[in-house]
Scaffold this motif. Structure first.
Motif, PDB file in Angstrom:
ATOM      1  N   HIS A 143     -13.283 -92.966  34.341  1.00 35.79           N
ATOM      2  CA  HIS A 143     -14.245 -93.665  33.480  1.00 35.79           C
ATOM      3  C   HIS A 143     -15.119 -94.532  34.352  1.00 35.79           C
ATOM      4  O   HIS A 143     -14.650 -95.094  35.342  1.00 35.79           O
ATOM      5  N   ARG A 148     -21.433 -93.711  38.795  1.00 35.98           N
ATOM      6  CA  ARG A 148     -21.598 -92.589  37.859  1.00 35.98           C
ATOM      7  C   ARG A 148     -22.007 -91.313  38.597  1.00 35.98           C
ATOM      8  O   ARG A 148     -21.608 -90.211  38.215  1.00 35.98           O
ATOM      9  N   HIS A 185     -17.002 -96.027  20.422  1.00 36.66           N
ATOM     10  CA  HIS A 185     -16.905 -94.610  20.035  1.00 36.66           C
ATOM     11  C   HIS A 185     -16.081 -94.396  18.764  1.00 36.66           C
ATOM     12  O   HIS A 185     -15.756 -93.258  18.421  1.00 36.66           O
TER      13      HIS A 185
HETATM   14 MG    MG Z   1     -18.953 -93.880  28.625  1.00 41.89          MG
END
Ligand code: MG
Ligand code: RTP
Length: 141
Positions: A117, A87, A54
């Motif tokens: 996360h 997730r 990122h």
């Molecule tokens: Mg991610």
């Protein structure tokens, strides 16, 4: 479906809220086993390395600052379809968009301070687990 592993982090906001146990209970109820775990205050270098994918994004500096703002709990989880299952438990990145009953809907305050996360695919999970754990620190259960 084969057994899979994923890397999970309880971020500084959720550690500060004292909901580590509540989050672990969700993993266990969903059939995910903790196969490695540690508490750690990440260095800037560790956080930048972990989120290197990122680094060109506008939110990168804020993300790194947040991730080093306090200790985190890092774990590897194992189970059927672990990456996707984890997730699903986390919910959408932005807690305002996270489905009711997900970790982020229940414990996150903002897209920056979003509680957890989780790896986004099996291959990234492998790299992320190796980033934080030696092979001898990951257990078969
Ligand atoms: Mg991610
Ligand atoms: P994570 O990697 O932390 O599990 O979260 P994620 O896959 O749901 O989201 P990702 O796109 O990988 O982004 C990593 C973290 O960066 C922050 N973020 N902020 N302000 C923004 O637009 C923005 N977008 C992402 C979030 O804290 C996200 O968890």
């Amino acid at each position: 479906m084969a057994l899979e592993r994923t890397l999970s982090i309880i971020k500084p906001d959720a550690v500060a809220k004292n909901v580590i146990g509540e989050i672990y209970a969700r993993f266990e109820k969903a059939g995910l086993k903790v196969v490695a775990a540690k508490m750690k205050h990440l260095s800037r270098k560790e956080a930048e390395g972990f989120y290197a994918v990122h680094r060109e994004r506008p939110f990168f500096n804020a993300l790194v600052e947040f991730m080093i703002s306090g200790p985190v709990i890092i774990q590897a989880l194992e189970g059927e379809n672990a990456v996707l299952k984890h997730r699903d438990l986390m919910g959408a990145t932005n807690p305002k968009e996270a489905a009711p009953g997900t970790i982020r809907a229940d414990f996150a305050d903002s897209i920056d301070a979003n509680a957890v996360h989780g790896s986004d695919a099996a291959d990234t999970a492998k790299n992320e687990i190796a980033y934080f754990f030696a092979e001898t620190e990951v257990f078969t259960r």
